[in-house]
Write a protein that holds these residues in place. Structure first.
Motif, PDB file in Angstrom:
ATOM      1  N   GLY A 181       0.807  -1.207   0.000  1.00  0.00           N
ATOM      2  CA  GLY A 181       0.000   0.000   0.000  1.00  0.00           C
ATOM      3  C   GLY A 181       0.843   1.260   0.000  1.00  0.00           C
ATOM      4  N   LEU A 182       0.449   2.223  -0.834  1.00  0.00           N
ATOM      5  CA  LEU A 182       1.235   3.445  -0.948  1.00  0.00           C
ATOM      6  C   LEU A 182       1.294   4.229   0.355  1.00  0.00           C
ATOM      7  CD1 LEU A 182       0.224   4.861  -4.449  1.00  0.00           C
ATOM      8  CD2 LEU A 182       2.500   4.142  -3.720  1.00  0.00           C
ATOM      9  N   GLU A 183       0.136   4.373   1.013  1.00  0.00           N
ATOM     10  CA  GLU A 183       0.103   5.194   2.226  1.00  0.00           C
ATOM     11  C   GLU A 183       0.947   4.578   3.335  1.00  0.00           C
ATOM     12  OE1 GLU A 183      -1.067   8.135   2.343  1.00  0.00           O
ATOM     13  OE2 GLU A 183      -2.130   8.143   0.426  1.00  0.00           O
ATOM     14  N   ARG A 184       0.864   3.264   3.504  1.00  0.00           N
ATOM     15  CA  ARG A 184       1.672   2.602   4.529  1.00  0.00           C
ATOM     16  C   ARG A 184       3.156   2.708   4.215  1.00  0.00           C
ATOM     17  NH1 ARG A 184       2.332   1.451   8.446  1.00  0.00           N
ATOM     18  NH2 ARG A 184       2.280  -0.759   8.953  1.00  0.00           N
ATOM     19  N   LEU A 185       3.510   2.567   2.932  1.00  0.00           N
ATOM     20  CA  LEU A 185       4.913   2.725   2.559  1.00  0.00           C
ATOM     21  C   LEU A 185       5.393   4.140   2.847  1.00  0.00           C
ATOM     22  CD1 LEU A 185       5.057   0.730  -0.803  1.00  0.00           C
ATOM     23  CD2 LEU A 185       6.187   0.123   1.346  1.00  0.00           C
ATOM     24  N   ALA A 186       4.536   5.120   2.585  1.00  0.00           N
ATOM     25  CA  ALA A 186       4.920   6.496   2.871  1.00  0.00           C
ATOM     26  C   ALA A 186       5.144   6.698   4.365  1.00  0.00           C
ATOM     27  CB  ALA A 186       3.845   7.455   2.357  1.00  0.00           C
ATOM     28  N   GLU A 187       4.317   6.059   5.194  1.00  0.00           N
ATOM     29  CA  GLU A 187       4.436   6.212   6.645  1.00  0.00           C
ATOM     30  C   GLU A 187       5.787   5.751   7.167  1.00  0.00           C
ATOM     31  OE1 GLU A 187       1.250   4.144   8.530  1.00  0.00           O
ATOM     32  OE2 GLU A 187      -0.328   5.351   7.576  1.00  0.00           O
ATOM     33  N   VAL A 188       6.279   4.627   6.632  1.00  0.00           N
ATOM     34  CA  VAL A 188       7.501   4.040   7.204  1.00  0.00           C
ATOM     35  C   VAL A 188       8.757   4.387   6.413  1.00  0.00           C
ATOM     36  CG1 VAL A 188       6.213   2.128   8.212  1.00  0.00           C
ATOM     37  CG2 VAL A 188       7.265   1.842   5.975  1.00  0.00           C
ATOM     38  N   CYS A 189       8.602   4.862   5.168  1.00  0.00           N
ATOM     39  CA  CYS A 189       9.772   5.046   4.313  1.00  0.00           C
ATOM     40  C   CYS A 189      10.119   6.492   4.004  1.00  0.00           C
ATOM     41  CB  CYS A 189       9.568   4.315   2.981  1.00  0.00           C
ATOM     42  SG  CYS A 189       9.406   2.533   3.092  1.00  0.00           S
ATOM     43  N   LYS A 190       9.116   7.332   3.842  1.00  0.00           N
ATOM     44  CA  LYS A 190       9.368   8.669   3.312  1.00  0.00           C
ATOM     45  C   LYS A 190      10.256   9.463   4.258  1.00  0.00           C
ATOM     46  CE  LYS A 190       6.934  12.229   0.704  1.00  0.00           C
ATOM     47  NZ  LYS A 190       5.598  12.649   0.186  1.00  0.00           N
ATOM     48  N   GLY A 191      11.347   9.949   3.726  1.00  0.00           N
ATOM     49  CA  GLY A 191      12.306  10.681   4.526  1.00  0.00           C
ATOM     50  C   GLY A 191      13.222   9.816   5.364  1.00  0.00           C
ATOM     51  N   VAL A 192      13.049   8.495   5.267  1.00  0.00           N
ATOM     52  CA  VAL A 192      13.835   7.562   6.090  1.00  0.00           C
ATOM     53  C   VAL A 192      14.742   6.685   5.224  1.00  0.00           C
ATOM     54  CG1 VAL A 192      13.706   5.647   7.734  1.00  0.00           C
ATOM     55  CG2 VAL A 192      12.048   7.528   7.872  1.00  0.00           C
ATOM     56  N   VAL A 193      14.182   6.115   4.157  1.00  0.00           N
ATOM     57  CA  VAL A 193      14.919   5.203   3.297  1.00  0.00           C
ATOM     58  C   VAL A 193      14.463   5.431   1.865  1.00  0.00           C
ATOM     59  CG1 VAL A 193      13.242   3.323   3.582  1.00  0.00           C
ATOM     60  CG2 VAL A 193      15.602   2.780   2.941  1.00  0.00           C
ATOM     61  N   CYS A 194      15.388   5.332   0.936  1.00  0.00           N
ATOM     62  CA  CYS A 194      15.043   5.463  -0.473  1.00  0.00           C
ATOM     63  C   CYS A 194      14.181   4.278  -0.903  1.00  0.00           C
ATOM     64  CB  CYS A 194      16.308   5.517  -1.320  1.00  0.00           C
ATOM     65  SG  CYS A 194      16.014   5.649  -3.095  1.00  0.00           S
TER      66      CYS A 194
END
Length: 260
Positions: A181-194
């Motif tokens: 899911g895009l939203e869940r990926l954004a929650e854990v990845c955005k600004g943290v890991v490429c």
């Protein structure tokens, strides 16, 4: 096509029997050399090194050796043979990694191991952290200590353990959009890991070109940003119409610099 992408059967250096019904597609393991826990005590890793860690080098390797059902029972019951098996595979992988590091070039090393199912991990996150996280920490920690960034591909639902993989040393994660899911990926990845996002290959055979355009645009809107950190990847099987492949390429070009 080479190795497991060749039609027919072959036996790998661990003794796993692979079967492929169509040249160019991936094979699957149909013969498991360690079918019982007793056999784990007799397992010896291959003497020869490949100089690479193939896709499925750790978690999938355990299942290739034991068989999926047997491995799931091992994780459920936690017999001593489970840790024995893990230790044997990890020890071999660490030897392979040293051979890789001796000849490595470029800033990044690439790894692939499918950790997830369609909607969940095959085992609980707690069991993954207990038994498997130390393996990736050892391997990726060695890479980082040697000065290399770490890229990891993983099919399936892995969103709960992406923070753990980052702790293990992953710099770029390659997850599937539909499974996580895009939203869940954004929650854990955005600004943290490429994120090297695996666009929805289950959508590609059936979507209209307009739906594909919307899918790529949404991915960039949700995960993209001026700070960067988003790559896009589109894998197309033989069932994807040519007009849809054209739509994918067009959308990737259209939204390559778009993030709002």
């Amino acid at each position: 096509a080479q190795g497991t992408y060749v039609a027919g059967q072959h036996v790998d250096h661990w003794g796993c029997v692979w079967k492929n019904i169509r040249h160019g597609l991936e094979a699957m393991v149909v013969g498991h050399p360690v079918p019982t826990r007793e056999a784990v005590h007799r397992l010896r890793p291959p003497a020869e090194l490949l100089g690479r860690l193939p896709h499925g080098f750790m978690y999938l390797r355990l299942g290739d050796l034991r068989g999926f059902d047997a491995l799931m029972l091992d994780f459920a019951e936690e017999p001593p043979e489970l840790q024995m098996l893990i230790d044997t595979v990890l020890e071999y992988n660490l030897r392979e990694l040293e051979a890789i590091l001796a000849n490595a070039q470029g800033p990044m090393l690439y790894f692939g191991d499918d950790l997830g199912m369609q909607t969940s991990l095959p085992i609980s996150p707690a069991k993954w952290r207990k038994f498997l996280k130390p393996c990736y920490a050892a391997l990726y920690g060695r890479c980082r200590a040697a000065g290399y960034a770490v890229y990891m591909h993983s099919d399936g639902h892995i969103v709960e353990i992406i923070p753990d993989l980052v702790e293990c040393g992953v710099n770029v994660i390659n997850p599937q959009v539909r499974a996580n899911g895009l939203e869940r990926l954004a929650e854990v990845c955005k600004g943290v890991v490429c994120v090297d996002l695996d666009l929805d290959r289950q959508l590609f055979p059936f979507a209209t070109p307009a739906e594909i355009d919307a899918h790529v645009r949404q991915a960039v809107q949700v995960l993209g940003g001026p700070q960067g950190g988003l790559w896009l990847k589109a894998e197309c099987g033989p069932d994807v119409p040519l007009e849809n492949i054209e739509a994918i390429c067009t959308a990737l070009e259209r939204y390559r610099g778009y993030y709002r």
